[in-house]
Design a protein around this motif. Structure first.
Motif, short mmCIF file in Angstrom:
data_model
loop_
_atom_site.label_atom_id
_atom_site.label_comp_id
_atom_site.label_asym_id
_atom_site.label_seq_id
_atom_site.Cartn_x
_atom_site.Cartn_y
_atom_site.Cartn_z
N SER A 168 5.79 -6.80 75.12
CA SER A 168 6.75 -5.70 74.98
C SER A 168 7.80 -5.76 76.09
CB SER A 168 6.02 -4.36 75.01
OG SER A 168 6.93 -3.31 74.94
N GLN A 169 7.36 -6.02 77.30
CA GLN A 169 8.27 -6.12 78.44
C GLN A 169 9.26 -7.27 78.24
OE1 GLN A 169 6.22 -6.41 82.16
NE2 GLN A 169 8.08 -6.31 83.37
N ALA B 15 1.41 -5.50 76.39
CA ALA B 15 2.39 -4.87 77.29
C ALA B 15 3.37 -5.91 77.84
CB ALA B 15 1.67 -4.15 78.43
N ASP C 52 11.85 -6.23 75.69
CA ASP C 52 12.81 -5.27 76.24
C ASP C 52 13.93 -5.97 77.00
OD1 ASP C 52 11.42 -3.14 75.18
OD2 ASP C 52 10.40 -2.63 77.08
#
Length: 136
Positions: free
Chosen positions: A112-113, A109, A116
């Protein structure tokens, strides 16, 4: 820039090795192959080291899988076992696998952050880099 990001960008290999290990690898990545004496002579242009010190560090680099050694007459000839880029990619992969193993979905996560938050051009370059690494 984080250490991991610097490594992947090719700027962090220096942070993964000790000072003398890095200097030795720089010489060998640049020359392709050398004896301990040749590496020592190059290193001693800017510092004063003993032959046995360089021999010990080069032997440890062989043990770590970064150098190979082959008998060449009375001496050993040392060569990098992989390119600087391959070493950076392999080490980054090990770090990432370890983070995922230790932290599971939380690590994924966070990755992924981070992705982004990247600009689209950099993200496209990273995807291309990942595709190139998966082909090898």
């Amino acid at each position: 820039m984080s250490k991991l990001r610097a490594v992947v960008a090719g700027q962090g290999v220096e942070k993964l090795l000790g000072e003398l290990e890095n200097a030795i690898m720089d010489i060998l990545w640049g020359q392709g192959e050398a004896t301990v004496r040749q590496v020592l002579d190059e290193l001693n242009r800017t510092r004063s080291l003993a032959y046995t010190t360089v021999l010990t560090v080069m032997s440890r680099l062989v043990d770590k899988g970064l150098l190979t050694q082959n008998k060449a007459g009375r001496a050993y000839l040392y060569r990098p076992a992989m390119s600087r880029e391959a070493y950076a990619a392999e080490t980054a992969g090990q770090v990432i696998r370890s983070l995922v193993e230790d932290f599971g979905d939380i690590a994924l996560a966070q990755f992924s952050q981070e992705l982004d938050g990247l600009d689209p051009e950099r993200l496209a370059a990273l995807k291309a880099l990942a595709e190139n690494n998966s082909d090898e």
